[in-house]
Design an enzyme around this catalytic site. Structure first.
Site, mmCIF file in Angstrom:
data_model
loop_
_atom_site.group_PDB
_atom_site.id
_atom_site.type_symbol
_atom_site.label_atom_id
_atom_site.label_comp_id
_atom_site.label_asym_id
_atom_site.label_seq_id
_atom_site.Cartn_x
_atom_site.Cartn_y
_atom_site.Cartn_z
ATOM 1 N N GLY A 22 0.819 -1.211 0.000
ATOM 2 C CA GLY A 22 0.000 0.000 0.000
ATOM 3 C C GLY A 22 0.850 1.257 0.000
ATOM 4 N N GLU A 35 12.260 -4.794 -5.616
ATOM 5 C CA GLU A 35 11.204 -4.984 -6.609
ATOM 6 C C GLU A 35 11.694 -4.675 -8.018
ATOM 7 O OE1 GLU A 35 6.607 -3.388 -7.330
ATOM 8 O OE2 GLU A 35 7.995 -2.242 -6.090
ATOM 9 N N SER A 57 -1.246 -3.925 -6.358
ATOM 10 C CA SER A 57 -1.206 -5.198 -7.078
ATOM 11 C C SER A 57 -1.822 -6.317 -6.239
ATOM 12 C CB SER A 57 0.246 -5.562 -7.432
ATOM 13 O OG SER A 57 0.813 -4.606 -8.289
ATOM 14 N N SER A 82 8.121 5.690 -11.956
ATOM 15 C CA SER A 82 8.141 6.033 -13.376
ATOM 16 C C SER A 82 9.574 6.176 -13.896
ATOM 17 C CB SER A 82 7.376 7.343 -13.612
ATOM 18 O OG SER A 82 8.099 8.429 -13.065
#
Length: 377
Positions: free
Chosen positions: A122, A239, A156, A357
């Site tokens: 989260g 990740e 996700s 991003s």
């Protein structure tokens, strides 16, 4: 770094290949996520019971006590065997192991690694995606509880999760990065609402999480107050690494499939098409070599750092180049696999956004690796 397997690693790889040959399901992954989720979970449970998951975690928390090299071999061999996709859980165990109390590690780590309990992340919010430090979810201490209010998005597999590793602002007067803390939030707690998000390809992989006066015990804070930013950076560094997430073998398989499409379409003699396929192959090799450099650092004991942003940028570039080429080659509406390639293309467009991003990754590299000044104003 010697790129060849050691004798011990070769034996490990051989045992794993034998196991996968006997245990990878013959049927393909279901197209619908509601059916694919239990399929993926069942395979990962089988992997865990056989000792092939959580390889680099200590044995006392449910791991195998091995190292990052074995993790990389697992990733490669799963890709080669076209095995079911693994649930994205391993990187969420890292902060639990590093920052969790003894009680938290004992309570949560083994069920997470064994996929008995599903976790989600989260972090992102409607106004705090790429700029995570601007998150607005708040946690206020009231006696022996924290009361959380806020809204998370693009979570996700949030609709399938039991727990959320959640970031919330606990000190509104602190500098943006310093007033954030991390919490373990059971998603069946009163005041939590989880709403799936339907994507362009019809999937519901992501979800929104609404928190309205959610009360959790004070001991559900992970780490110390204001450790949230440091915990978040640890999570995203794990990740973003392409070696651990298994993108390398997946892209290699896609490249091979596109070569077959090129031949079957009669374009095998088309020089421009072959050059484009070769360019993608070259870029995939650049990604592989950089990931091996990252892996070499991991084997030497270095934790993931800002250099993982290079992995992420290269990974995104290769995926989008592959998918752009696939859309050009698989043009016939009746072509076998056209719908699957189009789904891959749509998902690949998000690669330059999720996990931070492309612009954020470049800022990280500029500031933390090149030492360039942050732009003012």
């Amino acid at each position: 770094m010697d790129l060849r397997d050691s004798a011990e690693e070769a034996r490990f790889r051989a045992r794993l290949r034998t196991w996968l040959a006997e245990n990878v399901p013959d049927e393909s992954e279901p197209a619908v996520l509601a059916e694919r989720w239990p399929y993926m979970r069942a395979f990962q449970e089988r992997l865990y019971r056989a000792g092939w998951v959580a390889l680099s975690y200590p044995t006392d928390v449910g791991g195998q006590g091995l190292g990052p090299m074995e993790e990389a071999i697992l990733s490669e061999e799963l890709g080669r065997a076209n095995a079911p996709t693994l649930l994205p859980l391993g990187h969420l165990g890292r902060p639990l192991h590093r920052y969790g109390s003894e009680e938290q590690r004992r309570r949560y780590l083994r069920p997470l690694l064994a996929v008995e309990e599903i976790w989600c992340q989260g972090f992102s919010e409607p106004e705090a995606g790429s700029d995570l430090a601007s998150l607005r979810t708040r946690a206020v201490r009231e006696g022996e509880e924290w009361v959380i209010d806020g809204h998370k998005i693009w979570t996700s597999y949030g609709a399938f999760a039991d727990y959320c590793l959640l970031l919330a602002r606990t000190d509104p007067d602190a500098v943006r990065h310093r007033g954030i803390s991390a919490f373990i939030v059971p998603l069946d707690t009163a005041g939590v609402t989880v709403r799936p998000i339907v994507l362009a390809n019809g999937e519901e992989e992501f979800a929104e999480i609404f928190l309205d006066g959610v009360r959790i015990p004070a001991e559900n804070m992970l780490g110390e107050p204001s450790d949230g930013w440091r915990i978040a950076m640890d999570v995203v560094n794990y990740e973003r690494g392409a070696v651990e997430t298994g993108y390398l073998p997946k892209f290699a398989r896609y490249l091979s499939e596109l070569g077959e499409v090129l031949t079957a379409s009669g374009l095998g003699a088309d020089r421009a098409a072959r050059l484009r396929l070769g360019r993608v192959a070259a870029h995939l090799e650049v990604l592989r070599m950089h990931c091996l450099r990252t892996l070499s650092a991991r084997v030497s004991g270095a934790p993931p750092g800002p250099e993982s942003s290079v992995d992420k940028l290269l990974m995104t570039a290769v995926e989008q180049e592959l998918m752009d080429l696939s859309i050009e080659l698989v043009t016939d509406v009746g072509s076998p696999g056209r719908a699957e390639w189009f789904d891959r293309y749509l998902y690949g467009r998000a690669g330059s956004i999720y996990g931070g991003s492309a612009q954020v990754q470049r800022n990280i590299l500029a500031e933390r690796m090149l030492g360039l000044p942050r732009q003012q104003g």
